[in-house]
Scaffold this active site. Structure first.
Site, PDB file in Angstrom:
ATOM      1  N   TYR A 140       0.788  -1.232   0.000  1.00  0.00           N
ATOM      2  CA  TYR A 140       0.000   0.000   0.000  1.00  0.00           C
ATOM      3  C   TYR A 140       0.822   1.285   0.000  1.00  0.00           C
ATOM      4  O   TYR A 140       0.260   2.372   0.054  1.00  0.00           O
ATOM      5  CB  TYR A 140      -0.943   0.006   1.211  1.00  0.00           C
ATOM      6  CG  TYR A 140      -2.238  -0.730   0.956  1.00  0.00           C
ATOM      7  CD1 TYR A 140      -2.256  -2.114   0.788  1.00  0.00           C
ATOM      8  CD2 TYR A 140      -3.444  -0.044   0.876  1.00  0.00           C
ATOM      9  CE1 TYR A 140      -3.450  -2.787   0.554  1.00  0.00           C
ATOM     10  CE2 TYR A 140      -4.637  -0.706   0.649  1.00  0.00           C
ATOM     11  CZ  TYR A 140      -4.638  -2.077   0.482  1.00  0.00           C
ATOM     12  OH  TYR A 140      -5.817  -2.727   0.254  1.00  0.00           O
ATOM     13  N   LYS A 191       1.820 -15.660   2.571  1.00  0.00           N
ATOM     14  CA  LYS A 191       1.982 -16.483   1.364  1.00  0.00           C
ATOM     15  C   LYS A 191       3.463 -16.820   1.272  1.00  0.00           C
ATOM     16  O   LYS A 191       4.143 -16.560   0.264  1.00  0.00           O
ATOM     17  CB  LYS A 191       1.469 -15.702   0.141  1.00  0.00           C
ATOM     18  CG  LYS A 191       1.426 -16.485  -1.154  1.00  0.00           C
ATOM     19  CD  LYS A 191       0.443 -17.649  -1.156  1.00  0.00           C
ATOM     20  CE  LYS A 191       0.593 -18.458  -2.440  1.00  0.00           C
ATOM     21  NZ  LYS A 191      -0.132 -19.740  -2.393  1.00  0.00           N
ATOM     22  N   ASP A 224      -4.276 -18.554   0.622  1.00  0.00           N
ATOM     23  CA  ASP A 224      -5.250 -19.267  -0.223  1.00  0.00           C
ATOM     24  C   ASP A 224      -6.029 -20.292   0.611  1.00  0.00           C
ATOM     25  O   ASP A 224      -7.261 -20.367   0.554  1.00  0.00           O
ATOM     26  CB  ASP A 224      -4.575 -19.903  -1.450  1.00  0.00           C
ATOM     27  CG  ASP A 224      -3.301 -20.674  -1.137  1.00  0.00           C
ATOM     28  OD1 ASP A 224      -2.826 -20.632   0.016  1.00  0.00           O
ATOM     29  OD2 ASP A 224      -2.768 -21.333  -2.056  1.00  0.00           O
ATOM     30  N   ASP A 248      -7.028  -6.794   3.957  1.00  0.00           N
ATOM     31  CA  ASP A 248      -8.125  -6.134   3.250  1.00  0.00           C
ATOM     32  C   ASP A 248      -9.067  -7.183   2.679  1.00  0.00           C
ATOM     33  O   ASP A 248     -10.289  -7.116   2.863  1.00  0.00           O
ATOM     34  CB  ASP A 248      -7.549  -5.257   2.133  1.00  0.00           C
ATOM     35  CG  ASP A 248      -8.634  -4.609   1.300  1.00  0.00           C
ATOM     36  OD1 ASP A 248      -9.581  -4.057   1.900  1.00  0.00           O
ATOM     37  OD2 ASP A 248      -8.555  -4.659   0.058  1.00  0.00           O
ATOM     38  N   ASP A 252     -13.147  -8.685   4.256  1.00  0.00           N
ATOM     39  CA  ASP A 252     -14.434  -8.732   3.539  1.00  0.00           C
ATOM     40  C   ASP A 252     -15.033 -10.135   3.648  1.00  0.00           C
ATOM     41  O   ASP A 252     -16.241 -10.298   3.854  1.00  0.00           O
ATOM     42  CB  ASP A 252     -14.250  -8.373   2.057  1.00  0.00           C
ATOM     43  CG  ASP A 252     -14.493  -6.893   1.757  1.00  0.00           C
ATOM     44  OD1 ASP A 252     -14.050  -6.042   2.546  1.00  0.00           O
ATOM     45  OD2 ASP A 252     -15.126  -6.582   0.709  1.00  0.00           O
TER      46      ASP A 252
HETATM   47  C1  IPM Z   1     -10.681  -0.728   3.041  1.00  0.00           C
HETATM   48  C2  IPM Z   1     -10.705  -0.274   1.603  1.00  0.00           C
HETATM   49  C3  IPM Z   1      -9.434   0.500   1.259  1.00  0.00           C
HETATM   50  C4  IPM Z   1      -8.250  -0.429   1.463  1.00  0.00           C
HETATM   51  C5  IPM Z   1      -9.432   1.093  -0.173  1.00  0.00           C
HETATM   52  C6  IPM Z   1     -10.598   2.014  -0.378  1.00  0.00           C
HETATM   53  C7  IPM Z   1      -8.136   1.790  -0.492  1.00  0.00           C
HETATM   54  O1  IPM Z   1     -10.899  -1.362   0.745  1.00  0.00           O
HETATM   55  O2  IPM Z   1     -10.513   0.113   3.937  1.00  0.00           O
HETATM   56  O3  IPM Z   1     -10.875  -1.928   3.275  1.00  0.00           O
HETATM   57  O4  IPM Z   1      -7.920  -1.235   0.572  1.00  0.00           O
HETATM   58  O5  IPM Z   1      -7.633  -0.357   2.521  1.00  0.00           O
HETATM   59 MN    MN Z   2     -11.403  -3.208   1.766  1.00  0.00          MN
END
Ligand code: IPM
Ligand code: MN
Ligand code: NAD
Length: 354
Positions: A140, A191, A224, A248, A252
């Site tokens: 990042y 990984k 993975d 990240d 999710d």
């Molecule tokens: C998050 C988002 C951000 C990230 C994006 C918007 C840059 O996906 O906060 O999870 O990848 O950190």
């Molecule tokens: Mn995210």
């Protein structure tokens, strides 16, 4: 007599559903403060694609410094707008604050509040994972570049930066959290079989720091296999520590197996100093403006912010209110309900004021 505690919180709606869910979060924070006699001042900041497109700048250095210096914490809805295809304002505002305030812990809890929220066939009601995502390094930092951009010979590199200092502090934060909250396992996700350089550093540091926590089970998973296992047996995981990008992605996934993005809060934290709280979800352009965004992830951020400010009873009440709203069926369509964003918010604020 209740103690009066004060704090100053910056509120940033952002883009898409961001302002919709953050309006609810602000109402809930105000109601929780009222209930507990807390003196919490909320200041609204316009940091968004609209502002960037209007002024040609997303956030000034002075604004960034002011947010970090003059506020105890910030609440952010979401950033991301199709009119800014290069995501420049996300980089300057969200990533800019993470880097400038050195918010190295991205704390992402994924707890199954009610078993029926899980999309899995036979969920374990005890599923409760906290992700410690490294938040200032990895892929990042923007290191790398493009050569011969726009031609058929284009070359693009994106480098993963990993320092001993950076890895050590996030791994230590994960173990310390496990020890403080009675969690029995910390899992490193990497990984290391392919990304051998950074993998070797993370594994060495994980073993070194982990040696100081002999009562906590420790293991490592390749990312993975971890993606698979978070669906197969998410209840196995308690604290997960991982790099910026893997965190990240996995957060999710962790959010979805515990009820969806509409429920998942996160904190970008520099322990002991400043923090920025934001839902895990984005600006959701597909549902923006319809009044159907689930505000509970943003409300969960209010609970995390209150806990960060050591206003623990108020934080617990907000968490309780989230569960109560779902149980009462005061829920948005993503949870199977038919309430609007503001109906959920009004219900919660009224309950807290009662
Ligand atoms: C998050 C988002 C951000 C990230 C994006 C918007 C840059 O996906 O906060 O999870 O990848 O950190
Ligand atoms: Mn995210
Ligand atoms: P997203 O999280 O915005 O949406 C993914 C899906 O989840 C969509 O179908 C959306 O409708 C749904 N969803 C998300 N939040 C919801 C909620 N509160 N209630 C109900 N449904 C919800 O991810 P995306 O579509 O990949 O990204 C959209 C924009 O947001 C992009 O510009 C991206 O860069 C940005 N983004 C920002 C942040 C942030 O500011 N922290 C985080 C992730 C993505």
């Amino acid at each position: 007599m209740r103690a009066t505690v004060s704090a100053r919180v910056a509120v940033i709606g952002g883009d898409g559903i961001g302002p919709e869910v953050i309006a609810v979060a602000a109402d809930v924070l105000t109601a929780a403060a009222h209930r507990h006699g807390l003196d919490i001042a909320l200041d609204w900041w316009e940091l968004s694609a609209d502002r960037y497109l209007r002024d040609g700048i997303a956030i000034t250095d002075e604004e960034r410094d002011c947010l970090i210096r003059d506020y105890d914490a910030a609440l952010l809805g979401a950033l991301g707008d199709p009119r800014v295809p290069d995501h420049a304002h996300i980089r300057d505002i969200l990533l800019g604050l993470r880097f400038h305030a050195d918010l190295y812990v991205n704390f992402r809890p994924c707890k199954l509040l009610i078993p029926a929220l899980s999309p899995l066939r036979d969920p374990d009601p005890a599923t409760d994972i906290v992700f410690f995502r490294e938040n200032t390094e990895g892929l990042y930092t923007g290191l790398g570049g493009r050569f011969k951009a726009g031609t058929t010979e284009e070359v693009a590199t994106q480098e993963s930066l990993n320092t001993y200092h950076g890895v050590e502090r996030i791994v230590r934060a994960a173990f310390e959290h496990a020890a403080a909250t009675g969690r029995g396992r910390v899992t490193l996700v990497d990984k290391a079989n392919a990304l051998v350089h950074e993998g070797a550093l993370w594994r060495r540091v994980f073993a070194e720091v982990g040696a100081g926590f002999p009562d906590i089970a420790q293991d490592a998973m390749y990312v993975d296999a971890m993606a698979m296992d978070l669906v197969r047996r998410p209840e196995r995981y308690e604290v997960v520590v991982t790099s910026n990008l893997f965190g990240d992605i996995l957060s999710d996934l962790g959010a979805q197996v515990t009820g969806g993005l509409g429920l998942a809060p996160s904190g970008n934290i520099n322990p002991g100093t400043w923090a920025l709280f934001e839902p895990v979800h984005g600006s959701a352009p597909d549902i923006a403006g319809q009044g159907i965004a689930n505000p509970l992830a943003a409300v969960g951020c209010v609970a995390l912010a209150l806990a960060h400010l050591e206003m623990n009873q108020a934080a617990a009440d907000v968490d309780e209110c989230i569960v109560a709203s779902i149980r009462e069926g005061v829920a948005t369509p993503d949870l199977g309900g038919s309430a609007t964003t503001s109906v959920v918010g009004d219900w919660m604020a009224a309950r807290l004021r009662d």
